[in-house]
Design a protein around this motif. Structure first.
Motif, PDB file in Angstrom:
ATOM      1  N   VAL A 157       0.845  -1.185   0.000  1.00  0.00           N
ATOM      2  CA  VAL A 157       0.000   0.000   0.000  1.00  0.00           C
ATOM      3  C   VAL A 157       0.884   1.240   0.000  1.00  0.00           C
ATOM      4  CG1 VAL A 157      -1.621   1.361   1.372  1.00  0.00           C
ATOM      5  CG2 VAL A 157      -1.967  -1.092   1.140  1.00  0.00           C
ATOM      6  N   ASP A 158       0.574   2.192  -0.854  1.00  0.00           N
ATOM      7  CA  ASP A 158       1.387   3.399  -0.955  1.00  0.00           C
ATOM      8  C   ASP A 158       0.870   4.428   0.040  1.00  0.00           C
ATOM      9  OD1 ASP A 158       3.005   5.445  -1.679  1.00  0.00           O
ATOM     10  OD2 ASP A 158       2.593   5.329  -3.822  1.00  0.00           O
ATOM     11  N   PHE A 159       1.551   4.542   1.172  1.00  0.00           N
ATOM     12  CA  PHE A 159       1.153   5.509   2.188  1.00  0.00           C
ATOM     13  C   PHE A 159       2.183   6.629   2.347  1.00  0.00           C
ATOM     14  CE2 PHE A 159       4.173   3.057   4.434  1.00  0.00           C
ATOM     15  CZ  PHE A 159       4.570   3.753   5.573  1.00  0.00           C
ATOM     16  N   THR A 160       3.254   6.572   1.562  1.00  0.00           N
ATOM     17  CA  THR A 160       4.304   7.590   1.589  1.00  0.00           C
ATOM     18  C   THR A 160       4.630   7.980   0.151  1.00  0.00           C
ATOM     19  OG1 THR A 160       5.268   6.667   3.602  1.00  0.00           O
ATOM     20  CG2 THR A 160       6.667   8.085   2.293  1.00  0.00           C
ATOM     21  N   ASP A 161       4.760   9.264  -0.106  1.00  0.00           N
ATOM     22  CA  ASP A 161       5.110   9.706  -1.454  1.00  0.00           C
ATOM     23  C   ASP A 161       6.330  10.616  -1.433  1.00  0.00           C
ATOM     24  OD1 ASP A 161       3.245   8.342  -3.034  1.00  0.00           O
ATOM     25  OD2 ASP A 161       1.682   9.771  -2.530  1.00  0.00           O
ATOM     26  N   VAL A 162       7.005  10.647  -2.576  1.00  0.00           N
ATOM     27  CA  VAL A 162       8.240  11.400  -2.727  1.00  0.00           C
ATOM     28  C   VAL A 162       8.038  12.480  -3.790  1.00  0.00           C
ATOM     29  CG1 VAL A 162      10.614  11.246  -3.561  1.00  0.00           C
ATOM     30  CG2 VAL A 162       9.741   9.534  -1.967  1.00  0.00           C
ATOM     31  N   TYR A 163       8.482  13.689  -3.474  1.00  0.00           N
ATOM     32  CA  TYR A 163       8.305  14.835  -4.354  1.00  0.00           C
ATOM     33  C   TYR A 163       9.660  15.420  -4.761  1.00  0.00           C
ATOM     34  CZ  TYR A 163       3.382  14.847  -2.961  1.00  0.00           C
ATOM     35  OH  TYR A 163       2.069  14.494  -2.740  1.00  0.00           O
ATOM     36  N   LEU A 164       9.756  15.803  -6.031  1.00  0.00           N
ATOM     37  CA  LEU A 164      10.937  16.496  -6.528  1.00  0.00           C
ATOM     38  C   LEU A 164      10.678  17.999  -6.448  1.00  0.00           C
ATOM     39  CD1 LEU A 164      11.774  14.337  -9.677  1.00  0.00           C
ATOM     40  CD2 LEU A 164      12.737  14.162  -7.370  1.00  0.00           C
ATOM     41  N   GLU A 165      11.476  18.685  -5.645  1.00  0.00           N
ATOM     42  CA  GLU A 165      11.290  20.108  -5.394  1.00  0.00           C
ATOM     43  C   GLU A 165      12.404  20.912  -6.082  1.00  0.00           C
ATOM     44  OE1 GLU A 165       8.554  20.511  -3.873  1.00  0.00           O
ATOM     45  OE2 GLU A 165       8.330  19.245  -2.107  1.00  0.00           O
ATOM     46  N   MET A 166      12.010  21.988  -6.746  1.00  0.00           N
ATOM     47  CA  MET A 166      12.981  22.827  -7.450  1.00  0.00           C
ATOM     48  C   MET A 166      13.214  24.126  -6.680  1.00  0.00           C
ATOM     49  SD  MET A 166      15.089  23.385  -9.860  1.00  0.00           S
ATOM     50  CE  MET A 166      14.783  22.119 -11.098  1.00  0.00           C
ATOM     51  N   PHE A 167      14.386  24.215  -6.043  1.00  0.00           N
ATOM     52  CA  PHE A 167      14.810  25.435  -5.343  1.00  0.00           C
ATOM     53  C   PHE A 167      15.689  26.239  -6.311  1.00  0.00           C
ATOM     54  CE2 PHE A 167      13.507  22.754  -1.918  1.00  0.00           C
ATOM     55  CZ  PHE A 167      13.173  23.578  -0.840  1.00  0.00           C
ATOM     56  N   VAL A 283      -4.712   5.322   3.815  1.00  0.00           N
ATOM     57  CA  VAL A 283      -4.316   5.425   2.412  1.00  0.00           C
ATOM     58  C   VAL A 283      -4.798   6.764   1.859  1.00  0.00           C
ATOM     59  CG1 VAL A 283      -4.394   4.353   0.138  1.00  0.00           C
ATOM     60  CG2 VAL A 283      -4.600   2.921   2.197  1.00  0.00           C
ATOM     61  N   PRO A 284      -3.895   7.636   1.431  1.00  0.00           N
ATOM     62  CA  PRO A 284      -4.318   8.933   0.890  1.00  0.00           C
ATOM     63  C   PRO A 284      -4.980   8.799  -0.481  1.00  0.00           C
ATOM     64  CG  PRO A 284      -1.941   8.686   0.733  1.00  0.00           C
ATOM     65  CD  PRO A 284      -2.431   7.503   1.492  1.00  0.00           C
ATOM     66  N   LYS A 285      -5.947   9.677  -0.741  1.00  0.00           N
ATOM     67  CA  LYS A 285      -6.559   9.747  -2.067  1.00  0.00           C
ATOM     68  C   LYS A 285      -5.650  10.552  -2.984  1.00  0.00           C
ATOM     69  CE  LYS A 285     -11.355   9.641  -0.441  1.00  0.00           C
ATOM     70  NZ  LYS A 285     -12.654  10.373  -0.426  1.00  0.00           N
ATOM     71  N   ARG A 286      -5.486  10.072  -4.207  1.00  0.00           N
ATOM     72  CA  ARG A 286      -4.569  10.714  -5.143  1.00  0.00           C
ATOM     73  C   ARG A 286      -5.184  10.799  -6.533  1.00  0.00           C
ATOM     74  NH1 ARG A 286      -1.732   6.736  -2.140  1.00  0.00           N
ATOM     75  NH2 ARG A 286       0.221   7.412  -1.177  1.00  0.00           N
ATOM     76  N   ASN A 287      -4.547  11.599  -7.359  1.00  0.00           N
ATOM     77  CA  ASN A 287      -4.902  11.694  -8.760  1.00  0.00           C
ATOM     78  C   ASN A 287      -4.385  10.455  -9.481  1.00  0.00           C
ATOM     79  OD1 ASN A 287      -4.982  12.365 -11.570  1.00  0.00           O
ATOM     80  ND2 ASN A 287      -5.016  14.532 -11.044  1.00  0.00           N
ATOM     81  N   ASN A 288      -5.262   9.730 -10.144  1.00  0.00           N
ATOM     82  CA  ASN A 288      -4.896   8.448 -10.748  1.00  0.00           C
ATOM     83  C   ASN A 288      -4.018   8.570 -11.988  1.00  0.00           C
ATOM     84  OD1 ASN A 288      -5.800   6.212  -9.252  1.00  0.00           O
ATOM     85  ND2 ASN A 288      -7.914   6.633  -9.838  1.00  0.00           N
ATOM     86  N   ARG A 289      -3.839   9.773 -12.507  1.00  0.00           N
ATOM     87  CA  ARG A 289      -3.040   9.874 -13.737  1.00  0.00           C
ATOM     88  C   ARG A 289      -1.540   9.858 -13.469  1.00  0.00           C
ATOM     89  NH1 ARG A 289      -1.437  15.174 -15.348  1.00  0.00           N
ATOM     90  NH2 ARG A 289      -2.241  16.861 -14.033  1.00  0.00           N
ATOM     91  N   PHE A 290      -1.154   9.840 -12.203  1.00  0.00           N
ATOM     92  CA  PHE A 290       0.270   9.762 -11.864  1.00  0.00           C
ATOM     93  C   PHE A 290       0.628   8.351 -11.417  1.00  0.00           C
ATOM     94  CE2 PHE A 290      -0.972  14.181 -11.035  1.00  0.00           C
ATOM     95  CZ  PHE A 290      -0.046  14.852 -11.824  1.00  0.00           C
ATOM     96  N   ASP A 291       1.856   7.937 -11.721  1.00  0.00           N
ATOM     97  CA  ASP A 291       2.370   6.665 -11.215  1.00  0.00           C
ATOM     98  C   ASP A 291       3.084   6.966  -9.906  1.00  0.00           C
ATOM     99  OD1 ASP A 291       3.587   4.264 -10.628  1.00  0.00           O
ATOM    100  OD2 ASP A 291       4.196   3.863 -12.694  1.00  0.00           O
ATOM    101  N   TRP A 292       2.433   6.657  -8.797  1.00  0.00           N
ATOM    102  CA  TRP A 292       2.921   7.060  -7.485  1.00  0.00           C
ATOM    103  C   TRP A 292       4.053   6.190  -6.958  1.00  0.00           C
ATOM    104  CZ3 TRP A 292       1.445  11.660  -5.580  1.00  0.00           C
ATOM    105  CH2 TRP A 292       0.324  12.264  -6.177  1.00  0.00           C
ATOM    106  N   ARG A 293       4.475   5.207  -7.742  1.00  0.00           N
ATOM    107  CA  ARG A 293       5.665   4.428  -7.357  1.00  0.00           C
ATOM    108  C   ARG A 293       6.939   5.236  -7.566  1.00  0.00           C
ATOM    109  NH1 ARG A 293       4.798  -0.650 -11.118  1.00  0.00           N
ATOM    110  NH2 ARG A 293       4.318   1.101 -12.500  1.00  0.00           N
ATOM    111  N   TYR A 294       6.842   6.313  -8.319  1.00  0.00           N
ATOM    112  CA  TYR A 294       7.995   7.135  -8.660  1.00  0.00           C
ATOM    113  C   TYR A 294       7.840   8.526  -8.039  1.00  0.00           C
ATOM    114  CZ  TYR A 294       8.631   3.522 -12.214  1.00  0.00           C
ATOM    115  OH  TYR A 294       8.793   2.322 -12.858  1.00  0.00           O
ATOM    116  N   PRO A 295       8.927   9.277  -7.905  1.00  0.00           N
ATOM    117  CA  PRO A 295       8.800  10.663  -7.433  1.00  0.00           C
ATOM    118  C   PRO A 295       7.921  11.472  -8.380  1.00  0.00           C
ATOM    119  CG  PRO A 295      11.089   9.936  -7.338  1.00  0.00           C
ATOM    120  CD  PRO A 295      10.341   8.878  -8.079  1.00  0.00           C
ATOM    121  N   VAL A 296       7.127  12.362  -7.829  1.00  0.00           N
ATOM    122  CA  VAL A 296       6.261  13.221  -8.635  1.00  0.00           C
ATOM    123  C   VAL A 296       6.721  14.673  -8.522  1.00  0.00           C
ATOM    124  CG1 VAL A 296       4.262  11.691  -8.492  1.00  0.00           C
ATOM    125  CG2 VAL A 296       4.622  13.428  -6.720  1.00  0.00           C
TER     126      VAL A 296
END
Length: 523
Positions: A157-167, A283-296
């Motif tokens: 179950v995907d309960f943690t997500d990773v984000y790419l942040e641009m500073f 389990v968080p609700k998410r937008n289904n058009r993203f593959d949440w196994r990868y950083p978004v």
């Protein structure tokens, strides 16, 4: 004013530890001299590696905070390769006794690296529960009381997500992109103490977090943040404590509905004959058009979570007509045979788990006609049948036959090996020559598999132990078989495997005691 239940629990648990230390002054204090109630509320740490961020990327970022000299902070831990959890629930309709049964098999060591201890908790307020707890906690993690039992397995179950942040705002490294503009990161400084060959040193480090979570790694020009759905530790404790005290399915479901646990799967059975299974919890609700196994993309507002799924919205099984439920760190969509939830009814991130071979064997055994006695249940859960070999070995032998037909040297080298494996019934045992060959083939496969390129760092080795199709070419599989035979000869002093029969297996038996039983197993 009366203290909250959670505060009372933390105060009491800390008082118990401190009383023990008072009564046992000889106990070695490695760090703490006194235990404070708030220690129980310290959350655990999160690792983004399951979402495609590599360990090297984490180390690269950490090294910018606290540069290491050679040898400093080296990881001396050992990997526990024999891991995994299994749990099963048998309903009265499938049970010879007419009572439900529950298997709790966490597959972890007690104490040591297992970080578990077995205990029995009794209180004057009516608590009476047994099972195992995790170091640093005062509640039973998996166990039973007089009315019900429950067990957990790890899930996909995907309960943690990773984000790419641009500073990338010129002149100010505290700003990161979001939507059409920028947001300001929370920045603070802390002093980190670390041990060196010349003694303790300290360094002031700058730490940052976005609205998604703390910065934990660096990938190319992006900084990586991690977001975790797990609730505050106080809510986590309250849910676990409520589960320990539940006396029926309704109370247990109410506890599960707090949705504070995050990833664990939960199996349940009670003395009223109910059985249940929930795949994950929060389990968080998410937008289904993203593959949440990868950083978004952290700058895209469409990647924001949309609250939590309700308990009834997650994959689950309640009192299935099949009469049984199983999970072996595997898909919920095969959890109860024909009574399993339908994969099409759920978003992909609800369960990335595969139908691995431990689950294949569980389904095979539980689907057999007839009812299961308690002794039969004990025997079932230690089955010595190897479904991976049953699926893959015929394909390996078919590839060998094709290659040996045109390669005399291969037939001379592996002819007897192939004949031995061909007569095998895929059951392991101490007196089975085929078991020795199969175990060594698997070890060669495991090493080969770990060196294969991954589509995602989420592609864990365990997910490759699945599927009826051999996950490599026949030529590679036969080459690994050849190396397995060579390894047996080299490591255990076995006579040549090219003679009329395999002999001298006594040395193998001693080495395989931890892997095999004495059940009849064919060749």
């Amino acid at each position: 004013m009366r203290a909250s239940p959670n505060k009372s629990l933390c105060n009491s648990a800390a008082a118990g530890i401190n009383y023990y230390l008072y009564k046992h002054p000889d106990t070695v204090r490695r760090l703490l001299q006194h235990y404070e109630p708030w220690f129980f509320l310290i959350p655990g740490t999160d690792n983004p590696a399951g979402h495609g961020i590599t360990a090297a990327e984490v180390r690269s970022y950490n090294n910018t905070l606290l540069p290491r000299k050679p040898g400093e902070g080296a990881d001396t831990g050992t990997e526990e390769r024999e891991n995994g959890s299994n749990t099963m629930a048998i309903a009265p309709s499938k049970s010879a006794s007419g009572h439900s049964m529950l298997l709790i098999n966490p597959h972890v060591n007690f104490f040591g690296n297992g970080q578990r201890y077995e205990c029995h908790l009794v209180s004057e307020q009516g608590l009476n529960v047994s099972g195992f707890a995790i170091f640093g906690n005062f509640y039973i993690w998996s166990g039973f009381n007089a009315y019900s039992g429950w067990a957990h397995t790890n899930s996909g179950v995907d309960f943690t997500d990773v984000y790419l942040e641009m500073f990338d705002k010129p002149g100010d490294s505290a700003f990161y992109r979001y939507g059409s503009g920028y947001r300001t990161a929370t920045t603070w400084y802390d002093t980190v103490y670390y041990k060196t060959a010349t003694g303790m040193q300290s360094k002031i480090v700058r730490l940052r977090k976005t609205h998604h979570g703390p910065i934990v790694a660096k990938r190319d020009s992006f900084l990586v943040s991690i977001k975790n759905v797990t609730a505050a530790q106080s809510s986590y404790i309250e849910q676990c404590w409520q589960m320990c005290r539940s006396t029926n399915l309704q109370q247990f479901t109410t506890a599960m509905n707090r949705r504070a646990l995050g990833y664990p799967n939960t199996m349940y059975a009670d003395n009223k004959g109910n059985t249940a299974y929930w795949h994950g919890n929060a389990v968080p609700k998410r937008n289904n058009r993203f593959d949440w196994r990868y950083p978004v993309d952290g700058s895209n507002p469409a990647t924001e979570w949309q609250g939590l799924h309700g308990l009834k919205e997650i994959a689950q099984v309640i009192n299935p007509s099949s009469g049984w439920i199983q999970n072996c760190n595997s898909t919920p969509y095969m959890a109860a045979g024909t009574s399993s939830p339908r994969q099409a009814d759920y978003p992909a991130y609800m369960a990335y788990d595969k139908h691995i071979f431990r689950a294949v064997e569980a389904v095979r055994l539980l689907s057999a006609p007839g009812k299961i006695s308690f002794p039969g249940f004990e025997k079932l859960v230690v089955s010595n049948h190897l479904p991976m070999m049953a699926s893959w070995l015929p394909q390996i032998l078919h590839a060998y036959d094709s290659m040996a037909a045109t390669t005399t040297a291969l037939k001379v080298k592996l002819g007897v090996v192939a004949d031995t494996l061909r007569r095998w019934n895929y059951r392991y045992a101490l007196n089975s020559q085929a078991t020795s060959l199969a175990v060594l083939w698997y070890m060669q496969y495991d090493a080969w598999n770990r060196n294969q390129p991954r589509q995602s760092a989420a592609d864990d080795n365990a997910t490759d132990l699945m599927g009826n199709q051999l996950p490599m070419s026949g030529a590679v599989a036969v080459d690994l078989l050849s190396k397995a035979a060579e390894t047996l000869t080299t490591r255990f002093g076995t006579p040549s495997l090219t003679g009329a029969r395999l002999t001298g297996c006594s040395g193998w038996k001693d080495r395989l005691k931890g892997l095999t039983t004495t059940n009849p197993a064919g060749p």
